[in-house]
Structure formats: structure tokens, C-alpha cells
Scaffold this active site. Structure first.
Site, PDB file in Angstrom:
ATOM      1  N   SER A 100       0.834  -1.219   0.000  1.00 32.32           N
ATOM      2  CA  SER A 100       0.000   0.000   0.000  1.00 32.32           C
ATOM      3  C   SER A 100       0.860   1.258   0.000  1.00 32.32           C
ATOM      4  O   SER A 100       0.536   2.251  -0.638  1.00 32.32           O
ATOM      5  CB  SER A 100      -0.917   0.051   1.228  1.00 32.32           C
ATOM      6  OG  SER A 100      -1.187  -1.193   1.752  1.00 32.32           O
ATOM      7  N   GLU A 131      -6.861   7.873 -14.949  1.00 31.29           N
ATOM      8  CA  GLU A 131      -6.061   6.660 -15.206  1.00 31.29           C
ATOM      9  C   GLU A 131      -6.805   5.797 -16.206  1.00 31.29           C
ATOM     10  O   GLU A 131      -7.995   6.007 -16.479  1.00 31.29           O
ATOM     11  CB  GLU A 131      -5.772   5.922 -13.889  1.00 31.29           C
ATOM     12  CG  GLU A 131      -4.826   6.705 -12.992  1.00 31.29           C
ATOM     13  CD  GLU A 131      -4.291   5.927 -11.791  1.00 31.29           C
ATOM     14  OE1 GLU A 131      -4.537   4.724 -11.684  1.00 31.29           O
ATOM     15  OE2 GLU A 131      -3.630   6.559 -10.955  1.00 31.29           O
ATOM     16  N   HIS A 167       1.615  -4.680 -14.638  1.00 28.72           N
ATOM     17  CA  HIS A 167       1.607  -3.235 -14.905  1.00 28.72           C
ATOM     18  C   HIS A 167       2.472  -2.970 -16.133  1.00 28.72           C
ATOM     19  O   HIS A 167       3.587  -3.485 -16.230  1.00 28.72           O
ATOM     20  CB  HIS A 167       2.149  -2.458 -13.698  1.00 28.72           C
ATOM     21  CG  HIS A 167       1.762  -1.014 -13.701  1.00 28.72           C
ATOM     22  ND1 HIS A 167       2.274  -0.109 -14.609  1.00 28.72           N
ATOM     23  CD2 HIS A 167       0.896  -0.312 -12.926  1.00 28.72           C
ATOM     24  CE1 HIS A 167       1.734   1.084 -14.383  1.00 28.72           C
ATOM     25  NE2 HIS A 167       0.900   0.987 -13.364  1.00 28.72           N
ATOM     26  N   ARG A 173      -5.508  -1.888 -18.801  1.00 25.08           N
ATOM     27  CA  ARG A 173      -4.126  -2.187 -18.427  1.00 25.08           C
ATOM     28  C   ARG A 173      -3.592  -3.472 -19.069  1.00 25.08           C
ATOM     29  O   ARG A 173      -2.438  -3.542 -19.467  1.00 25.08           O
ATOM     30  CB  ARG A 173      -4.061  -2.293 -16.905  1.00 25.08           C
ATOM     31  CG  ARG A 173      -2.703  -2.088 -16.357  1.00 25.08           C
ATOM     32  CD  ARG A 173      -2.746  -2.003 -14.853  1.00 25.08           C
ATOM     33  NE  ARG A 173      -2.912  -0.642 -14.387  1.00 25.08           N
ATOM     34  CZ  ARG A 173      -2.869  -0.291 -13.094  1.00 25.08           C
ATOM     35  NH1 ARG A 173      -2.688  -1.198 -12.183  1.00 25.08           N
ATOM     36  NH2 ARG A 173      -3.010   0.966 -12.749  1.00 25.08           N
ATOM     37  N   HIS A 181       2.029  -6.894 -10.808  1.00 30.95           N
ATOM     38  CA  HIS A 181       1.702  -5.712 -10.013  1.00 30.95           C
ATOM     39  C   HIS A 181       0.608  -5.975  -8.980  1.00 30.95           C
ATOM     40  O   HIS A 181       0.681  -5.498  -7.858  1.00 30.95           O
ATOM     41  CB  HIS A 181       1.245  -4.620 -10.988  1.00 30.95           C
ATOM     42  CG  HIS A 181       0.886  -3.322 -10.345  1.00 30.95           C
ATOM     43  ND1 HIS A 181       1.779  -2.583  -9.606  1.00 30.95           N
ATOM     44  CD2 HIS A 181      -0.280  -2.611 -10.347  1.00 30.95           C
ATOM     45  CE1 HIS A 181       1.184  -1.471  -9.178  1.00 30.95           C
ATOM     46  NE2 HIS A 181      -0.067  -1.483  -9.595  1.00 30.95           N
ATOM     47  N   GLU A 196      -5.444  -7.013  -0.827  1.00 34.24           N
ATOM     48  CA  GLU A 196      -5.016  -7.807  -1.979  1.00 34.24           C
ATOM     49  C   GLU A 196      -4.984  -9.300  -1.702  1.00 34.24           C
ATOM     50  O   GLU A 196      -5.030 -10.107  -2.640  1.00 34.24           O
ATOM     51  CB  GLU A 196      -3.639  -7.306  -2.467  1.00 34.24           C
ATOM     52  CG  GLU A 196      -3.366  -7.710  -3.898  1.00 34.24           C
ATOM     53  CD  GLU A 196      -2.052  -7.175  -4.434  1.00 34.24           C
ATOM     54  OE1 GLU A 196      -1.575  -6.129  -3.932  1.00 34.24           O
ATOM     55  OE2 GLU A 196      -1.502  -7.804  -5.349  1.00 34.24           O
ATOM     56  N   ARG A 243      -8.184  -5.555 -12.871  1.00 31.77           N
ATOM     57  CA  ARG A 243      -8.580  -4.498 -11.928  1.00 31.77           C
ATOM     58  C   ARG A 243      -8.512  -3.116 -12.581  1.00 31.77           C
ATOM     59  O   ARG A 243      -7.538  -2.780 -13.267  1.00 31.77           O
ATOM     60  CB  ARG A 243      -7.627  -4.534 -10.727  1.00 31.77           C
ATOM     61  CG  ARG A 243      -7.907  -3.482  -9.682  1.00 31.77           C
ATOM     62  CD  ARG A 243      -6.867  -3.600  -8.591  1.00 31.77           C
ATOM     63  NE  ARG A 243      -5.553  -3.392  -9.149  1.00 31.77           N
ATOM     64  CZ  ARG A 243      -4.823  -2.292  -8.974  1.00 31.77           C
ATOM     65  NH1 ARG A 243      -5.286  -1.298  -8.255  1.00 31.77           N
ATOM     66  NH2 ARG A 243      -3.626  -2.188  -9.506  1.00 31.77           N
TER      67      ARG A 243
HETATM   68  C1  SIN Z   1      -0.372   3.363 -10.929  1.00 28.33           C
HETATM   69  O1  SIN Z   1      -0.233   4.394 -10.310  1.00 28.33           O
HETATM   70  O2  SIN Z   1      -0.103   3.235 -12.119  1.00 28.33           O
HETATM   71  C2  SIN Z   1      -0.864   2.156 -10.217  1.00 28.33           C
HETATM   72  C3  SIN Z   1      -2.187   2.400  -9.643  1.00 28.33           C
HETATM   73  C4  SIN Z   1      -2.857   1.111  -9.388  1.00 28.33           C
HETATM   74  O3  SIN Z   1      -2.247   0.059  -9.557  1.00 28.33           O
HETATM   75  O4  SIN Z   1      -4.035   1.122  -9.046  1.00 28.33           O
END
Ligand code: SIN
Length: 518
Positions: A42, A113, A231, A277, A336, A360, A371
């Protein structure tokens, strides 16, 4: 053996500390493998917390984006509940002292995002949300007399009677020791995910699926373990773990190019760099595999502002000798977030009595196969509170005696070579792209490593989670979200449902796979 009236919380990240505060003044024991705030995923989260705080946004739109990103396996009831209460958690964190970014009128500054239809991520100092929220919670926990924190201590096993959890076995985390049993009225698992089971990861070094593993070994049902999120933009600078270049950079207009200067996301998806993602991750992976080094280019979008608006990213660049004002940042895919975990209902309850889970380590049905960005911290907050309220209904004794374990010599030092072999085989065969042959190979290797290190309980916990991931990935003969099978590249509507699996079932799949290879 120690007997306590305290609720034991295994883990010390955001979910763990938030639940401990929610349970106050009921006495709680937090098992923290490191000093508070160190080594928790976190604290490393850069993006922030997704919540429909803007006047033009709604929880319904947030839920719809969550369902869309999750690729057909998000539980709509869970998405509706979590997105509805998101706002109250942001307000509560603000009241606790979290310094969320605000504009001149006092409104929360929201980042955009990937796969969000609106700018919806509340943030702190650009890219420091996880760290700042953790600092706020740590200060509150340190001031709460009901919370005892055992630092440098880790959980390795659950004690059960039938399908009821009656306690937890703990050891020192900084050196081998014989486990000590702490008998307790209830256990909340909040010890993070599994990213570190892969050789390329953004997760802190200690996060290697141990909590899911020991819960599964005790008979907890696991949901969706095959769904691991990679990620797209981890820094490719040879560091382990790989630092994150937050997706919010792309939200601000940063683009992905390859070494030839091509913007390869434009032909790949109508939303280009802000595609879901999993799609961006596979595109980056393809560029890396083809030797066309992918790069994140912030130059035009942010110029010199990248240094002040994204201080964590700037610090990593400085360490790697990259000047992002004039140079693009080399990036690669890294494990990730684990969407799978211990199955939890709306109250964070598991299939074992007196065992709850949040964060998680859990699988609630919010994330599905992929996610939505910044829904991870949100889910941890919501389920930490839900679980704490459910636990509070137990009418716990007001036992405030401290738990003071005395650890004697014993246990086994974790074998770094075995851990690295496990991580390499997971990245090679259970990573971004998977095949039946590779997954069988992974399962056979996990079985061999487990046999070789059978005395090391910590390693057995990692192997249990690795087995669950690879076995469920072998069983799911289709591609969906973060799970991509080269031999089954399409999604199969008939498989648009969540996986439920026990360790026993995963071990049977592993035994069959190993036999087929011999
Ligand atoms: C990020 O800041 O790219 C990751 C955010 C996330 O994994 O929710």
C-alpha cells in the site's frame, strides 16, 4: 502457546491498519513483518484511490467502468457497493489527516487513469498517495491504545479445529525461529498479494503470496487465482523490485514509444495509452520481446513539471541517471496486483469460521479478470471496514493484556536460490502470456522446489499460491483480462465466470501435469 482475547490481524498495510482503527477500542494485535510502514505494498501505491468525488461523476459510472475493465467476471453487487461507499472513505481519510491534493476552491484534484471514463483518482502530492495515507494511518495506530503492533513478526500457519480458525502461528520475520501459536477469537488476513512470486514485479520484496498460501493450506477457498495484473510501465532499469512509473503520467498525456519512435498503442486500441491495463501490458511485452525497447515519453506532455508533480518518478529517474525532461523512460511489464485471493463475501468473511480477509490477499469479486486502476486501495478500505464491523459483532472480551511471544531457535532460513527459481519459472510460464505446455512446466518445477524445501513453511506458503495461480491458469482454456493463453487467444462466453478452487484441487491438477511431463 499464548491465548489472547485480541483479534489478530496478519499484515500491516492499509487494510490492516484501517481495520485496527475501525475495531478500536476493541483490542487488536497487528502482525507486522517489518517496522510499520516498511515493506507494505500500500505504501508503494502511486496513483491514489478511485472515488466518484467530482460533481460530474457518479458511483454508477465508476461501477460501470469497473465492470467493463473486469472483462465479464466482476460481481455487479460488489461493484455497486464499493463504488457507492467510496466517497465516505475519502472523507474519513481526510478527517484522519490525509493531505489529499486540493484546488484553490478546496475541491479534490482528480487524476485520470486508464479505462476510467472520468478523472476519478484522488491523489496526494502527485504520486505519493499510498505513502501519505499510510503515514496518516500509522500515526493514528500509534496513538490508539487498543492496537498492539508486533513488528518483525510474520504469520506462517493458521490453527484450525475442523473448519473453524482458532489461532495463528507466528515466527520472527528477520531470522529463523520456532513458530509460536497465538490462540485468538478471530483472525483478519490483510497481508498483501502475490506479485513478488514473479521475477519482474513492482511489489515490495516480502510480498510473495504467503498469506493466500497459508490460508489455502488451512482449507480456505481461493477465488480467481489465475488473474494476475501486470503493470505496463515499470521502470526497466535493472532494479528488483522494479519501480513504478504511475499510470497517471499517461493520464496527463505521456505517450508510449518504441526505440524507433513509433507510438505503438495507436494502432493497438482506440484509447491508445489509456486502454485497459492488460491490453497496454501485452503491447509493451510484445515490443520488449521484439527487441524494440518500449519507452514512456513524458517530455511533451509534462516537460519540467514531471519533476515537481511526480516526485517519486523523478527520484527514480535521478537514481537511474535519466533526465525525463529530455529523455524518455525505459519501461517493461511487471507483476503488479493479484486479483485472485482468499474468497471473501460482502463482509470479508471466508469459508472458514472466525477468518476474515481484506485487501489484496482477498478476492471479493470487485476486480474480475482485470482491476480498474486505483480500485485496489479503495477495495482494501471498504473491506477492512466491512470486516471490522462484522468482527465487532462478536462481542469480544475487553482483554487488553499484551501478547509477548518468546521465540526460540528453530525454523529454517529462506533459500534465496529456491525463491529465485520459483520467481523465474512464474515469470517465464505463468506471466503475461501463457500456454498449457509452459504452465505444466511451471507446475512441475514448483512441485520439485517444494519437495527440496519441504521444511521451510514460508516457502511452502509461496509454493501453495504459485500452484494455485498456475493450476487455475491451466484450467482456464480461454483468454480474459490479465489471463492470456497463446493456445486459447479468444474469450469464451461460456467461461465468463469466476474460478473457485481449493489447494487440494490445485495440487491434483499439478500432480496430473507433472505426470504428463514424465
Ligand atoms: C499506478 O499508479 O499506475 C498504479 C495504480 C494502481 O495500480 O491502481
Amino acid at each position: 502457546m499464548i491465548e489472547t482475547g485480541r483479534i489478530v490481524i496478519a499484515g500491516a498495510g492499509l487494510g490492516a491498519l484501517y481495520a485496527a482503527l475501525e475495531l478500536a477500542p476493541r483490542p487488536v494485535l497487528v502482525i507486522s513483518p517489518e517496522s510499520l510502514g516498511e515493506g507494505a505494498s500500500s505504501a508503494w501505491a502511486q496513483g491514489g484511490v478511485a472515488a466518484a468525488m467530482a460533481s460530474h461523476d457518479t458511483p454508477e459510472a465508476h461501477a460501470a467502468d469497473t465492470l467493463q475493465a473486469g472483462a465479464g467476471t466482476v460481481d455487479p453487487e460488489v461493484a455497486a457497493m464499493v463504488t457507492r461507499v467510496a466517497r465516505e472513505h475519502i472523507i474519513d481519510l481526510t478527517e484522519l489527516g490525509t493531505p489529499f491534493d486540493r484546488d484553490a476552491d478546496g475541491n479534490y484534484v482528480m487524476s485520470r487513469e486508464a479505462a476510467h471514463s472520468a478523472a476519478r483518482v484522488v491523489r496526494v502530492k502527485g504520486d505519493q498517495a499510498g505513502d501519505q495515507i499510510m503515514q496518516t494511518l500509522i500515526a493514528a495506530v500509534r496513538a490508539a491504545t487498543s492496537v498492539q503492533v508486533l513488528e518483525n513478526t510474520q504469520a506462517v500457519r493458521l490453527e484450525t479445529e475442523g473448519s473453524t480458525v482458532t489461532g495463528i502461528w507466528i515466527t520472527r520475520a528477520d531470522e529463523p525461529s520456532a513458530p509460536v501459536l497465538v490462540k485468538a477469537p478471530g483472525v483478519l488476513l490483510a497481508g498483501g498479494g502475490s506479485g513478488g512470486l514473479f521475477a519482474h514485479t513492482t511489489n515490495p520484496p516480502r510480498i510473495r503470496g504467503q498469506v493466500i498460501g497459508f490460508a489455502a493450506r488451512a482449507g480456505a477457498r481461493i477465488a480467481d487465482p489465475e488473474f494476475v495484473q501486470f503493470h505496463p510501465t515499470a521502470f526497466d532499469i535493472g532494479e528488483d523490485p522494479a519501480p513504478l512509473a504511475t499510470e497517471a503520467l499517461r493520464g496527463e498525456g505521456a505517450v508510449l514509444i518504441n526505440v524507433d519512435g513509433e507510438r505503438f498503442m495507436i494502432p493497438a486500441h482506440p484509447d491508445a495509452e489509456l486502454a485497459p491495463r492488460d491490453i497496454v501490458a501485452r503491447a509493451i511485452f510484445a515490443e520488449t520481446q521484439a527487441g524494440r525497447r518500449p519507452l514512456l515519453d513524458t517530455r511533451e506532455a509534462l516537460g519540467a513539471e514531471v519533476l515537481t508533480r511526480f516526485p517519486t518518478v523523478a527520484e527514480t529517474c535521478a537514481r537511474a541517471g535519466i533526465d525525463p525532461v529530455v529523455q524518455p523512460i525505459p519501461v517493461a511489464v511487471a507483476a503488479h496486483y493479484h486479483m485472485g485471493g482468499v474468497e471473501a463475501d460482502l463482509h470479508g468473511r471466508t469459508n472458514l469460521a472466525n477468518l476474515w480477509v481484506c485487501g489484496e490477499a482477498s478476492s471479493t469479486g470487485l476486480h474480475g479478470a482485470n482491476r480498474l486502476a486505483s480500485n485496489g486501495l479503495l477495495e482494501a478500505l471498504v473491506y477492512a471496514r466491512n470486516a471490522a464491523r462484522d468482527i465487532a459483532a462478536l462481542n469480544l472480551a475487553a482483554d487488553t493484556a499484551k501478547v509477548l511471544p518468546v521465540f526460540s531457535a528453530g525454523g529454517q532460513e529462506l533459500a534465496p536460490v529456491a525463491v529465485q527459481s520459483l520467481r523465474e519459472v512464474m515469470t517465464a510460464h505463468a506471466g503475461v502470456r501463457r500456454t498449457a505446455a509452459g504452465l505444466k512446466q511451471a507446475l512441475a518445477t514448483i512441485a520439485r522446489l517444494e519437495d527440496e524445501q519441504a521444511e521451510d513453511e514460508n516457502f511452502l506458503n509461496m509454493c501453495a499460491t504459485a500452484t494455485l495461480i498456475a493450476a487455475a491458469a491451466l484450467k482456464r482454456e480461454e483468454s480474459r483480462g490479465g489471463h492470456f493463453r497463446d493456445d486459447f487467444p479468444e474469450s469464451d462466453p461460456a467461461q465468463a465466470r469466476r474460478t473457485r478452487i481449493t489447494l487440494e484441487e490445485a495440487l491434483a491438477i499439478r500432480a496430473k501435469a507433472a505426470k504428463e511431463l514424465t
